[in-house]
Scaffold this active site. Structure first.
Site, PDB file in Angstrom:
ATOM      1  N   GLU A 180     -27.999   2.803  18.871  1.00  0.00           N
ATOM      2  CA  GLU A 180     -27.889   4.228  19.491  1.00  0.00           C
ATOM      3  C   GLU A 180     -26.355   4.808  19.169  1.00  0.00           C
ATOM      4  O   GLU A 180     -25.294   4.278  19.179  1.00  0.00           O
ATOM      5  CB  GLU A 180     -27.840   4.017  21.109  1.00  0.00           C
ATOM      6  CG  GLU A 180     -27.906   5.311  21.730  1.00  0.00           C
ATOM      7  CD  GLU A 180     -28.159   5.190  23.295  1.00  0.00           C
ATOM      8  OE1 GLU A 180     -27.387   4.243  23.879  1.00  0.00           O
ATOM      9  OE2 GLU A 180     -28.763   5.896  23.925  1.00  0.00           O
ATOM     10  N   GLU A 217     -31.974   2.747  33.907  1.00  0.00           N
ATOM     11  CA  GLU A 217     -32.327   3.742  32.853  1.00  0.00           C
ATOM     12  C   GLU A 217     -31.443   3.461  32.038  1.00  0.00           C
ATOM     13  O   GLU A 217     -30.000   4.004  32.065  1.00  0.00           O
ATOM     14  CB  GLU A 217     -32.458   5.244  33.679  1.00  0.00           C
ATOM     15  CG  GLU A 217     -33.224   6.375  33.078  1.00  0.00           C
ATOM     16  CD  GLU A 217     -32.432   7.061  32.005  1.00  0.00           C
ATOM     17  OE1 GLU A 217     -32.402   6.414  30.553  1.00  0.00           O
ATOM     18  OE2 GLU A 217     -31.695   7.740  32.019  1.00  0.00           O
ATOM     19  N   CYS A 277     -29.526  10.138  26.492  1.00  0.00           N
ATOM     20  CA  CYS A 277     -30.279   9.101  25.976  1.00  0.00           C
ATOM     21  C   CYS A 277     -31.700   9.371  25.323  1.00  0.00           C
ATOM     22  O   CYS A 277     -32.341   8.719  24.875  1.00  0.00           O
ATOM     23  CB  CYS A 277     -30.589   8.013  27.144  1.00  0.00           C
ATOM     24  SG  CYS A 277     -31.034   9.088  28.671  1.00  0.00           S
ATOM     25  N   LYS A 293     -21.232   4.798  43.058  1.00  0.00           N
ATOM     26  CA  LYS A 293     -20.133   4.629  42.258  1.00  0.00           C
ATOM     27  C   LYS A 293     -20.280   5.347  40.926  1.00  0.00           C
ATOM     28  O   LYS A 293     -21.186   5.177  40.049  1.00  0.00           O
ATOM     29  CB  LYS A 293     -19.987   3.288  41.669  1.00  0.00           C
ATOM     30  CG  LYS A 293     -18.519   3.070  41.277  1.00  0.00           C
ATOM     31  CD  LYS A 293     -18.317   1.942  40.335  1.00  0.00           C
ATOM     32  CE  LYS A 293     -19.018   2.474  39.133  1.00  0.00           C
ATOM     33  NZ  LYS A 293     -18.382   3.552  38.108  1.00  0.00           N
TER      34      LYS A 293
HETATM   35  P1  ADP Z   1     -21.727   4.326  29.007  1.00  0.00           P
HETATM   36  O1  ADP Z   1     -21.763   3.627  27.580  1.00  0.00           O
HETATM   37  O2  ADP Z   1     -22.753   5.466  29.333  1.00  0.00           O
HETATM   38  O3  ADP Z   1     -19.981   4.638  29.525  1.00  0.00           O
HETATM   39  P2  ADP Z   1     -21.617   2.021  30.734  1.00  0.00           P
HETATM   40  O4  ADP Z   1     -22.769   1.114  30.909  1.00  0.00           O
HETATM   41  O5  ADP Z   1     -20.345   1.314  30.208  1.00  0.00           O
HETATM   42  O6  ADP Z   1     -22.320   3.265  29.735  1.00  0.00           O
HETATM   43  O7  ADP Z   1     -21.314   3.003  32.125  1.00  0.00           O
HETATM   44  C1  ADP Z   1     -22.234   3.532  32.933  1.00  0.00           C
HETATM   45  C2  ADP Z   1     -21.800   3.351  34.485  1.00  0.00           C
HETATM   46  O8  ADP Z   1     -21.916   1.860  34.525  1.00  0.00           O
HETATM   47  C3  ADP Z   1     -20.480   3.783  34.839  1.00  0.00           C
HETATM   48  O9  ADP Z   1     -20.523   4.201  35.940  1.00  0.00           O
HETATM   49  C4  ADP Z   1     -19.554   2.521  34.638  1.00  0.00           C
HETATM   50  O10 ADP Z   1     -18.606   2.600  35.473  1.00  0.00           O
HETATM   51  C5  ADP Z   1     -20.799   1.480  34.930  1.00  0.00           C
HETATM   52  N1  ADP Z   1     -20.340   0.255  34.703  1.00  0.00           N
HETATM   53  C6  ADP Z   1     -19.873  -0.403  33.483  1.00  0.00           C
HETATM   54  N2  ADP Z   1     -19.547  -1.644  33.494  1.00  0.00           N
HETATM   55  C7  ADP Z   1     -20.201  -2.010  34.610  1.00  0.00           C
HETATM   56  C8  ADP Z   1     -19.959  -3.364  35.283  1.00  0.00           C
HETATM   57  N3  ADP Z   1     -19.466  -4.567  34.674  1.00  0.00           N
HETATM   58  N4  ADP Z   1     -20.333  -3.422  36.603  1.00  0.00           N
HETATM   59  C9  ADP Z   1     -20.803  -2.353  37.245  1.00  0.00           C
HETATM   60  N5  ADP Z   1     -20.546  -1.161  36.650  1.00  0.00           N
HETATM   61  C10 ADP Z   1     -20.245  -1.088  35.543  1.00  0.00           C
END
Ligand code: ADP
Length: 475
Positions: free
Chosen positions: A379, A244, A278, A168
């Site tokens: 960050e 990561e 990061c 995903k």
């Molecule tokens: P960033 O701050 O880099 O956007 P996120 O952690 O929000 O970091 O997003 C990184 C990935 O995690 C993306 O693919 C996002 O769609 C996914 N993501 C965010 N929230 C969830 C969740 N609750 N469950 C699964 N995947 C998630």
């Protein structure tokens, strides 16, 4: 989406839009998947797992080699797509596609090096064998900041190990992931071995990955906050997990280093991907006697960085990913100024020459940053460089380690003994010594503390997708 070897719509028929962050223009629409699509993908991956995992390592390697060749042939198209969808300058996008392809090549090689062991047993009629076998179906969740290489960094080792995978990608950059899957398809990906589920709301897809009994491992790159959430759920089901996550890299410049050379390096890595990596420095510590010289050289270089469309020649600063990223940067800068930092350049959103159509923020330098400021702990993920003077080596080592994160760190010094002491003392998964790019597909990448679990790339990368099996045999 790409499920079981077919390009497909979401079962609900829903779609979502993808925008260019540099100008807000609509690029395309993609299927908006949910739990049902994720289930379909996991089931396809589970169905084909027995067949894929028992192919020879040489056959799996051959597929990854072909994928590498196909990605190299499409390098410039992929890079243009990335600049349009994610915003980084074209030159940086080309470098990222190369990095992405490097993982395909590296793991094509590592696929053939999953060695087992025999262990001397204490009984004369006993033999011990140790096998390393693929974990099974893997769920992978990737971020938007490196939308090609973060995909291959997970898909390549998983497939090399004999796992099958459901990916995903981030909702901001599904098009790059689609292009990577076109490359895999062109290379002859067997149906079901790798599947792509795009979704605007990540939660239902993530939940299905966690809930589905046939998915045995989750690999995630993204924020520490979401990583912890997923790790908690993995713990309930004891699914394997690699994470990561965020970082807060210290960049330490000692007074025996050339301040101009160090400033050049610091600017390059601080403003990499507009600070949206990061491994970007989030605290730049400079020894007092060269502080002034460093600050001047650093600010001078930062001031000259040109912001704009990544397709324009000479542009080094692309847009931030969205409004909330911009708001976070603005909040951190306002807080630092309120608490006594000095603004040496930038410090504002860029709106001239149509930059207001995107989320642009000026390269910013803050001097005399102190530990009570948000930016010292949080960050940033944006183009803001906090500079901090220090006096002694032991003081700076303590300050550098004073963070919940532990991903990348950097040291500039010409003193070998000092370099060794710092290298050993820094609680970070990656240390660059006079080196701002301590990363490669052949090297283990990952963090300590709240920056994550596990390593990607290198010899370690494939192990994240393998289980160890002990066989005792009476003869
Ligand atoms: P960033 O701050 O880099 O956007 P996120 O952690 O929000 O970091 O997003 C990184 C990935 O995690 C993306 O693919 C996002 O769609 C996914 N993501 C965010 N929230 C969830 C969740 N609750 N469950 C699964 N995947 C998630």
């Amino acid at each position: 989406m790409y499920i079981d070897g077919q390009w497909t719509d979401a079962e609900s028929g829903a779609t979502f839009e993808v925008f260019n962050p540099a100008n807000g223009a609509l690029i395309d629409t993609v299927p908006d998947g949910d739990a049902r699509d994720a289930r379909r993908a996991i089931e396809a991956a589970a169905r084909v797992f027995p067949e894929w995992s028992t192919r020879t390592a040489h056959q799996r390697s051959g597929f990854l080699y072909r994928a590498y060749e196909c990605m190299m042939a499409r390098k410039s198209d992929l890079a243009s797509r990335m600049t349009e969808e994610q915003g980084k300058p074209l030159r940086a996008a080309l470098a990222e596609v190369q990095y992405g392809a490097d993982f395909l090549l590296w793991f094509a090689e590592e696929a053939k090096r999953v060695y087992g062991e025999t262990i001397p047993a204490s009984r004369p009629d006993q033999r011990f064998l140790v096998l390393h076998q693929p974990i099974g179906v893997v769920g992978a969740i990737t971020p938007w900041n490196y939308p090609v290489s973060m995909v291959t960094r997970k898909v390549a080792p998983a497939l090399a190990a004999g796992c099958t995978i459901v990916l995903k990608p981030a909702e901001a950059t599904p098009l790059c992931a689609i292009d990577v899957f076109r490359v895999l398809e062109e290379a002859g990906l067997p149906p079901g071995v790798a599947n792509l589920v795009t979704a605007r709301n990540p939660e239902p897809v993530g939940r299905e990955m966690l809930d589905h009994p046939d998915l045995h491992k989750l690999t995630f790159t993204g924020s520490t906050e979401v990583g912890k959430l997923l790790a908690r759920d993995c713990a309930d089901r004891l699914k394997r997990v690699s994470l990561e996550l965020g970082g807060h890299a210290p960049f330490v410049v000692f007074d025996d280093a050339d301040p101009l050379h160090a400033a050049k390096g610091a600017v390059l890595v601080k403003f990499l991907n507009t600070g949206q990596a990061c491994i970007c420095p989030n605290r730049i510590f400079v020894q007092r006697s060269i502080y002034r010289a460093f600050v001047e050289a650093f600010t001078d270089r930062a001031n000259k960085l040109v912001a704009g469309s990544g397709f324009d020649e000479g542009v080094r600063i692309g847009p931030l990913v969205d409004r909330s990223a911009l708001a976070k940067v603005e909040r951190q800068v306002a807080d630092a100024l309120e608490k006594g930092a000095s603004l040496l350049c930038g410090g504002r959103r860029l709106t001239e020459n149509e930059l207001d159509q995107g989320w642009f923020y000026a390269p910013t330098v803050l001097a005399d940053v102190t530990p009570d400021m948000l930016i010292y702990r949080e960050e940033t993920f944006g183009p803001v460089a906090p500079l901090i003077p220090f006096e002694t080596e032991s003081e700076v080592l303590k300050m550098a380690n004073d963070t919940r994160y532990g991903l990348a760190s950097y040291v500039y010094t010409r003193d070998l003994a000092r370099a060794m002491r710092m290298m050993e003392g820094l609680r970070f998964g990656i240390v660059g010594i006079n080196d701002i790019n301590p990363t490669a597909a052949s090297a283990p990448f990952g963090g300590m503390k709240e920056s994550g679990l596990g390593r990607e790339g290198g010899r370690e990368g494939i192990r994240e997708y393998l289980e160890t099996k002990l066989v005792g045999m009476s003869i």
